[in-house]
Design an enzyme around this catalytic site. Structure first.
Site, PDB file in Angstrom:
ATOM      1  N   SER A 142       0.773  -1.277   0.158  1.00 32.36           N
ATOM      2  CA  SER A 142      -0.210  -0.073   0.433  1.00 32.36           C
ATOM      3  C   SER A 142       1.148   1.501  -0.018  1.00 32.36           C
ATOM      4  O   SER A 142       2.177   0.932   0.754  1.00 32.36           O
ATOM      5  CB  SER A 142      -1.024  -0.242   1.534  1.00 32.36           C
ATOM      6  OG  SER A 142      -1.536   1.401   1.575  1.00 32.36           O
ATOM      7  N   TYR A 155      -1.548  -0.389  10.525  1.00 28.26           N
ATOM      8  CA  TYR A 155      -1.536  -0.470   8.672  1.00 28.26           C
ATOM      9  C   TYR A 155      -0.654  -0.386   7.944  1.00 28.26           C
ATOM     10  O   TYR A 155       0.348  -1.263   7.586  1.00 28.26           O
ATOM     11  CB  TYR A 155      -2.964  -0.110   8.597  1.00 28.26           C
ATOM     12  CG  TYR A 155      -3.414  -1.129   7.059  1.00 28.26           C
ATOM     13  CD1 TYR A 155      -3.972  -2.006   6.994  1.00 28.26           C
ATOM     14  CD2 TYR A 155      -2.893  -0.047   5.924  1.00 28.26           C
ATOM     15  CE1 TYR A 155      -3.613  -1.964   5.382  1.00 28.26           C
ATOM     16  CE2 TYR A 155      -3.024  -0.176   4.366  1.00 28.26           C
ATOM     17  CZ  TYR A 155      -3.277  -1.607   4.690  1.00 28.26           C
ATOM     18  OH  TYR A 155      -4.199  -1.780   2.918  1.00 28.26           O
TER      19      TYR A 155
END
Length: 251
Positions: A142, A155
């Site tokens: 990501s 995350y």
């Protein structure tokens, strides 16, 4: 792009980006193992791919944070389709919120799935790839792991770890003909992005406005890049991190 007759294992493929990746690989002729924590969803996606693309498929249920479950899943895939030639580590979880409001249980789950799970699945398929002298590994990371993301602190940390893991592994396994690359999606139309809107519509709207292309990605737009990296056309690419973010990040 040639992935025909290769065996591909895609984690988190019961929906979203993982499902789109499985579809893209099947469309290009790969035999596809659909792995998801939701075994019923995995089976449904696998059946749909077989019907629409005429390729061999199998659906397996596994929580990738459980190493025993991962070993069993890989054994099932190998028995059904053969050794894994292409691994796409897509499965991930997140909880949107301020770091100071989060707790250790949440941290542990995110780390266990996103980082340790990626490491665990990779290790489970690596020895046969080395023995056969080739393979493709693609991690779905990501841009949160490259530049950070408010409301996604742990995350972001796990995705940064996935990127570093991919680079280091690429150096170790290159001599065996195995490539390892990362794809970093920007905001994509998935359930995970829906969490952002649920947490703060203002945050969601501001994110979309910041994207030069002025829209979020479709899962299939991520899948096309993954299919390329899994193919013979990307045989000389390894250790790379590609952002697919509509220009939101240019790093």
């Amino acid at each position: 792009m040639s992935v025909r007759e290769k065996v591909a294992l895609v984690t988190g493929a019961g929906s979203g980006i993982g499902e789109a990746v499985a579809d893209a690989l099947a469309a290009h002729g790969a035999a596809v193992a659909v792995c998801d924590v939701d075994a019923e969803a995995a089976a449904k996606v696998a059946a749909s791919l077989a019907e629409r693309h005429g390729v061999r498929t199998t659906g397996v249920g596994a929580d990738i944070s459980d190493s025993a479950a991962v070993r069993t899943a890989v054994e099932q895939v190998t028995a059904a389709l053969g050794p894994v030639d292409v691994l796409v580590n897509n499965a991930a979880v997140d909880v949107i919120g301020r770091f100071v409001d989060s707790d250790e249980e949440t941290w542990d789950r995110i780390i266990a799935v996103n980082l340790r799970g990626t490491i665990t699945v990779t290790r489970a398929v690596l020895d046969p790839m080395i023995e056969r002298g080739g393979g493709r590994i693609v991690h779905i990371a990501s841009d949160a792991g490259r530049v950070g993301s408010s409301g996604e602190v742990v995350y972001s940390a796990t995705k940064g770890g996935v990127i570093a893991f991919g680079k280091a592994l690429a150096r170790e396994v290159a001599r065996h003909g195995i490539t390892v690359n990362c794809v970093c999606p920007g905001p994509t139309d998935t359930a995970l992005l829906g969490q952002v809107a649920d947490y703060s519509q203002r945050m969601y709207d501001a994110t979309v406005r910041a994207i030069p292309l002025r829209r979020v990605a479709r899962p299939d737009e991520i899948a096309g890049v993954v299919a390329f990296l899994a193919s013979d056309d990307a045989a000389y690419m390894t250790g790379q991190t590609l952002s697919v973010s509509g220009g939101l990040t240019m790093v």
